[in-house]
Each structure stands twice: as structure tokens, then as C-alpha cells.
Motif scaffolding. Sequence first.
Motif, PDB file in Angstrom:
ATOM      1  N   TYR A   1       0.838  -1.206   0.000  1.00 57.53           N
ATOM      2  CA  TYR A   1       0.000   0.000   0.000  1.00 57.53           C
ATOM      3  C   TYR A   1       0.873   1.257   0.000  1.00 57.53           C
ATOM      4  N   TYR A   2       1.927   1.245   0.822  1.00 60.90           N
ATOM      5  CA  TYR A   2       2.779   2.433   0.896  1.00 60.90           C
ATOM      6  C   TYR A   2       3.587   2.630  -0.378  1.00 60.90           C
ATOM      7  N   THR A   3       4.160   1.555  -0.926  1.00 61.42           N
ATOM      8  CA  THR A   3       4.999   1.708  -2.126  1.00 61.42           C
ATOM      9  C   THR A   3       4.169   1.984  -3.367  1.00 61.42           C
ATOM     10  N   ASP A   4       2.971   1.389  -3.461  1.00 59.52           N
ATOM     11  CA  ASP A   4       2.187   1.484  -4.697  1.00 59.52           C
ATOM     12  C   ASP A   4       1.139   2.589  -4.679  1.00 59.52           C
ATOM     13  N   GLU A   5       0.782   3.062  -3.472  1.00 67.81           N
ATOM     14  CA  GLU A   5      -0.294   4.046  -3.406  1.00 67.81           C
ATOM     15  C   GLU A   5       0.072   5.284  -2.572  1.00 67.81           C
ATOM     16  N   TYR A   6       0.371   5.060  -1.298  1.00 75.63           N
ATOM     17  CA  TYR A   6       0.530   6.184  -0.377  1.00 75.63           C
ATOM     18  C   TYR A   6       1.588   7.170  -0.867  1.00 75.63           C
ATOM     19  N   PHE A   7       2.799   6.686  -1.141  1.00 77.29           N
ATOM     20  CA  PHE A   7       3.883   7.590  -1.569  1.00 77.29           C
ATOM     21  C   PHE A   7       3.552   8.263  -2.897  1.00 77.29           C
ATOM     22  N   LEU A   8       3.046   7.484  -3.850  1.00 76.58           N
ATOM     23  CA  LEU A   8       2.748   8.037  -5.176  1.00 76.58           C
ATOM     24  C   LEU A   8       1.667   9.104  -5.107  1.00 76.58           C
ATOM     25  N   GLU A   9       0.617   8.833  -4.327  1.00 72.53           N
ATOM     26  CA  GLU A   9      -0.483   9.799  -4.228  1.00 72.53           C
ATOM     27  C   GLU A   9      -0.039  11.125  -3.637  1.00 72.53           C
ATOM     28  N   ARG A  10       1.030  11.103  -2.861  1.00 76.97           N
ATOM     29  CA  ARG A  10       1.522  12.333  -2.216  1.00 76.97           C
ATOM     30  C   ARG A  10       2.767  12.890  -2.881  1.00 76.97           C
ATOM     31  N   GLY A  11       3.081  12.369  -4.073  1.00 80.19           N
ATOM     32  CA  GLY A  11       4.224  12.880  -4.811  1.00 80.19           C
ATOM     33  C   GLY A  11       5.546  12.614  -4.121  1.00 80.19           C
ATOM     34  N   VAL A  12       5.622  11.553  -3.343  1.00 79.62           N
ATOM     35  CA  VAL A  12       6.837  11.219  -2.600  1.00 79.62           C
ATOM     36  C   VAL A  12       7.565  10.079  -3.311  1.00 79.62           C
ATOM     37  N   ARG A  13       8.822  10.286  -3.597  1.00 83.23           N
ATOM     38  CA  ARG A  13       9.655   9.257  -4.229  1.00 83.23           C
ATOM     39  C   ARG A  13      10.136   8.289  -3.151  1.00 83.23           C
ATOM     40  N   TYR A  14      10.038   6.990  -3.447  1.00 82.87           N
ATOM     41  CA  TYR A  14      10.529   5.994  -2.492  1.00 82.87           C
ATOM     42  C   TYR A  14      11.646   5.172  -3.121  1.00 82.87           C
ATOM     43  N   ILE A  15      12.736   4.997  -2.357  1.00 88.72           N
ATOM     44  CA  ILE A  15      13.903   4.261  -2.842  1.00 88.72           C
ATOM     45  C   ILE A  15      14.296   3.215  -1.801  1.00 88.72           C
ATOM     46  N   ALA A  16      14.439   1.952  -2.241  1.00 86.14           N
ATOM     47  CA  ALA A  16      15.017   0.887  -1.419  1.00 86.14           C
ATOM     48  C   ALA A  16      16.340   0.539  -2.084  1.00 86.14           C
ATOM     49  N   ILE A  17      17.449   0.968  -1.496  1.00 87.80           N
ATOM     50  CA  ILE A  17      18.746   0.949  -2.175  1.00 87.80           C
ATOM     51  C   ILE A  17      19.163  -0.450  -2.611  1.00 87.80           C
ATOM     52  N   ASN A  18      19.249  -1.373  -1.669  1.00 91.02           N
ATOM     53  CA  ASN A  18      19.797  -2.695  -1.979  1.00 91.02           C
ATOM     54  C   ASN A  18      18.899  -3.531  -2.896  1.00 91.02           C
ATOM     55  N   ASP A  19      17.586  -3.206  -2.937  1.00 95.41           N
ATOM     56  CA  ASP A  19      16.671  -3.957  -3.790  1.00 95.41           C
ATOM     57  C   ASP A  19      16.487  -3.314  -5.163  1.00 95.41           C
ATOM     58  N   GLY A  20      17.131  -2.153  -5.368  1.00 95.27           N
ATOM     59  CA  GLY A  20      17.040  -1.487  -6.658  1.00 95.27           C
ATOM     60  C   GLY A  20      15.656  -0.970  -6.983  1.00 95.27           C
ATOM     61  N   ILE A  21      14.895  -0.622  -5.960  1.00 88.99           N
ATOM     62  CA  ILE A  21      13.536  -0.125  -6.170  1.00 88.99           C
ATOM     63  C   ILE A  21      13.528   1.396  -6.064  1.00 88.99           C
ATOM     64  N   ASP A  22      12.935   2.035  -7.061  1.00 82.92           N
ATOM     65  CA  ASP A  22      12.846   3.490  -7.099  1.00 82.92           C
ATOM     66  C   ASP A  22      11.536   3.833  -7.799  1.00 82.92           C
ATOM     67  N   THR A  23      10.613   4.430  -7.087  1.00 87.14           N
ATOM     68  CA  THR A  23       9.303   4.726  -7.673  1.00 87.14           C
ATOM     69  C   THR A  23       9.360   5.801  -8.744  1.00 87.14           C
ATOM     70  N   ALA A  24      10.529   6.435  -8.919  1.00 87.18           N
ATOM     71  CA  ALA A  24      10.681   7.390 -10.018  1.00 87.18           C
ATOM     72  C   ALA A  24      10.821   6.655 -11.340  1.00 87.18           C
ATOM     73  N   ASN A  25      11.139   5.359 -11.275  1.00 88.16           N
ATOM     74  CA  ASN A  25      11.263   4.536 -12.478  1.00 88.16           C
ATOM     75  C   ASN A  25      10.027   3.658 -12.619  1.00 88.16           C
ATOM     76  N   GLU A  26       9.684   3.316 -13.825  1.00 87.49           N
ATOM     77  CA  GLU A  26       8.539   2.446 -14.060  1.00 87.49           C
ATOM     78  C   GLU A  26       8.893   0.973 -13.904  1.00 87.49           C
ATOM     79  N   ASP A  27      10.176   0.632 -14.010  1.00 86.84           N
ATOM     80  CA  ASP A  27      10.607  -0.764 -13.961  1.00 86.84           C
ATOM     81  C   ASP A  27      10.842  -1.201 -12.517  1.00 86.84           C
ATOM     82  N   ASN A  28       9.738  -1.522 -11.815  1.00 91.69           N
ATOM     83  CA  ASN A  28       9.829  -2.018 -10.436  1.00 91.69           C
ATOM     84  C   ASN A  28       9.102  -3.353 -10.307  1.00 91.69           C
TER      85      ASN A  28
END
Length: 555
Positions: free
Chosen positions: A98-125
Motif C-alpha cells: 500500500y505504501y509503495t504502490d499508493e501512499y507515496f505516489l499519491e503524495r508525490g513522494v519518491r521511495y527508494i530501497a537501495i539494496n533492492d534497486g527499487i525506485d518509484t521514479a522509475n517504471e521498472d519495479n
Amino acid sequence: MRSQQNAHNVGLYCRLSRDDGNDGPSMSIENQKQLLLDYVAERGWTVYDIYVDDGLTGTNFERPNFKRMKQDIEDGKIDCVITKDLSRLGRNFVQTGYYTDEYFLERGVRYIAINDGIDTANEDNDMAGFYHVMNEFYPKQVSKKVKQVKKAATKQGKFIGSYAPYGYKKSPEDKHKLIIDAETAPIARRIFKEFASGENARCIADNLTREQIDSPRFRFYRASGKIPPHGLVNAWLSSTIYQMLRNQVYIGNMAQGKRVNVSFKTKQRRAVPKEDWIIIPDTHEPLVDKDTWDIVQKRASSNNLSTKRLNRTGKPSLFSSIIKCACCGANLAYTEKEMKSGGATGRYRCQSYLSKGKAVCTSHTIYDAMLTQVVLNDIKHYAYLTEDERFQVASTLKGIKGGEERESGEKLRRRLREIDHRLGIIATAFKKLYEDRVSGIIPDDMFRDMMSSYTSEKDQLQKEHDKISGELETHRDVEQDISAWLELVAKHEEISVLDRNTVLELIESIEVQETFDTDGQRHLEIWINYRFIGRMPNKTEKNALHGVPHGLIAS
């Protein structure tokens, strides 16, 4: 909503739970901080604050500093959140997603998990869903192993509780063995002796409180040096007395497995049927002899500890399960009091007061005859309304209830959107799991566990989806509700005697306030919440009894 940008005000979130352990420096809070700080420094971003929840599980989000970070997001102070990996954010698949897919995006907040290579600024997650499941899989496996170990210890007669029952303490040589506590054992023996001699639990509890003997909970906090929860009163409760009187530990038996966790994701527990308890006899020295125990069990079983709802005819009392305490919300228990003039009169008293005493609530006592008359008069008042008066009442209710229903409907629709989104993610995860199994990325046993977890969650969400959809289809039309209630109450214009069917037909609940004195007179307020419409606006005064004779209300 803020657009994502190259420069950010960053919130760095660190978490370490006891289950995660501390196998090496990479798992420590300090090393998490340093990794995150280096990452931000390399990009020239600004660190707004660092949020640390040390020693807290990732299976829920009731963490103080995570909530503080959320508040800073809501206040517009943060537009980027960074964690070491996705598991630091959380290990609950549904909530973390919910937080990675909705909460952060709805509030314009970028989320990054460094070691997992996840960055909501990119579409490839695409791997995010896989990581969610794997992160939840770990605490699930830990929980399963802990349960197995505890069950094995229980079957061996080992004590596995966090703290010993009142009257005992854990042996210094073996924390799984109980020994008698010389300080509290005499009090435990006294409780059994007094109850066996005919004293009731309420009096025993009141006497112990009056003698300033620490209650079991309060003594635990005092002995451990911990600060008692806010509002905890050092008072004995009759419910505590009954729990002790029924605990087989006092005759030397170890009875465990009485409650189990509903899920590793929550602290909620459910009771286990008595026949499924694990009872091992003669594991430690008893405090009570068998004869005393048998006498106590016979007396305790004959006491009705729950709210009494039956009158002398064996039928439910007129307001059974409907009448509530306006202060603590507990049911008012129905009892009958013998009168000196002969016969008996019914009365209602707060169940919290009856079981826990004045430290928790007051009696809120009202006699059945008085309440019956008040409710009957109130029903008559609305049954006798003229057409103009009915129109005025309807207009007032529409203004109040309409807004409440709209808000309720929006909440249901919002939850439905959340479920639809999650079901879509699960469908994608199913496909990904099959692909990983075929390609040999995950072994069969892990595949089965993960599929079982997904399927269980999918079924649960689908049930909730169906339930909410049904509720929305039948969501109340305010005008229809008001009209239906006015027509319903109008049918009782000729009512002269109140019966239970009428009460259940018209009334949702009744709340009784405590009596109070003003200018030498006693006053009592009763709030009637009708079906469909709830409490009538500005109606409290009509249900207030002023100058009530002392003989009609027990103190």
C-alpha cells in the motif's frame, strides 16, 4: 501533488526488529544510517530528518517514528523516503505494498530501497511484488518455528509465560519452572480460603484494594521497574479474582495453550476451547489443597459472571443487550432486588462496575420500571406528531444524517479501490511465481508456501470485496430511512404497554448516564438511539429525569 524532481528533501528511515537479529554490522542501525547518508550525499540531496524504530517488528506499521515520518510527509516537509531495503520499510505484504504502490505516489513522494534497486521514479519495479512476498515469508517462517518450540516445551510441562502467575515466581535456575513466591503466596491462599468460606469476589477484591495490597498487574510493573500504562489504577478486580480461582496452576497443574495468535501479523489472540488446552499435572508445588479447590470450583461455576439478561420468568429482560453505560460503553446487567415489602424489582447496573468496582466505573443504576416509563413516553411523543411536526423532524434529520452517510459511503468506496488494486498485484505475482518456479529461481517448497499465502490473502480480500460491494448496494438512503422510521413509530400511537418486540423493532441502543445532584435534587439522563436514525437531535432534555426520588435510583 508535487512533481518528482532531481533535488529532494529526504526522510531516511531505519528499522531493526528483534527477529531480524544482528548478525553483522550491515544490519545495525548505525550502518543503515551511514549507508543512507552516503547515498544522499553522493546525489547532493538534503536530509530533512532520520527516523529510527529500533527493536520493532516490520509486520505492522504502528511504529512511533514511522508515524512521525508520515506526519512530516502530510505536512509537506519530505518528498523522498529512502530505506536500506524494502524489508526495513515493512514485512507485511499488503500494508507495505500500500505504501509503495499508493501512499507515496499519491503524495508525490519518491521511495527508494537501495539494496533492492527499487525506485518509484522509475517504471521498472517489477520485482517489488516479489520482494514484498519474500519479506513477509521470513517472519512467517520464524513465527512457525517459535510456535513449534513453544508447543514442545508446553507438552513437557515447562512454563512458557512471560511472567509467573500471582503467588509464584520463576526459578532462578530454570525459567521454565515455577516456585512459590513467599511474598504473594499468602495472598493467593487467602483469596481461595475466603471464597471457599462464602465471601464473594467483589468483596475480596475491594478488601485487598482497601488494604493497599498491589494488584497483580501493578505489582508486575513495580517489581520490573517499568512504568505502568497511563490510567492503570492499583486496584483489584473481581474478574482478576475469578481468573485466579479457575487457574489450575494453584493445584500444581500446568494448563497452557489457552490462547493463540490469530496471525503472525497481529497481536490479536483468540481463545482455545478448553478441551484443546495442554494440561500437565503435578509440575510444581501447589498453593491450594484439592478439597479447597473443589469447593471453590463449585461456587465459581454457580456464579453468573456475564451480564445477567433473564428475569424471573426465564425470559430476556425488556432491555437486554440494548442498554449501555454512557461512560464506559459496557452493558448494563439486569438483576432483581428483593423488596422489604415482598416481591422483587428489576434494575440495571453497569457491568464494568459490577466486575471491576469503582476504580473503573460507577453503578449507573436505573430501575426497570422507571426506564420502561421513560422509553414508553418517548415513543408516544413521536407517535403523536402532527403532519407539520413530522415534516420538521424529517428536515432536521436529513441535514444531520445526510452528511454522515456520504462520508461512510466514501470510506467504503475508497477501501474497495484499495482491494481492487491489491488483487491486481496478486494476480501479477501469481504469474511471476509460476515463471520463477519453471525457471528454477525458487524451490518447490518455497513456491508452495508462497502460493498458499497468496491464495489465502486473495480469498480474504475477495470476501471483503463482496461484503463491501453488498453494503454499497444497500447503502442507506437517508430520506427513506427517516420516512421509514416515522411511519414505523406512528403505528404505535395506541401503545400503552411496552414489550420486548416493540423495543427491538424501534430501538438500537439506550445509554444511561450516572445520576448527579443539583440543589438537593437528583437528576438522570437517558439517551435513546433509535433504529435507522440514531439519537434524535436536541432530545436529551426530554429524556432527563429531574427531582428523582432517592428511593427510585440505587447508588
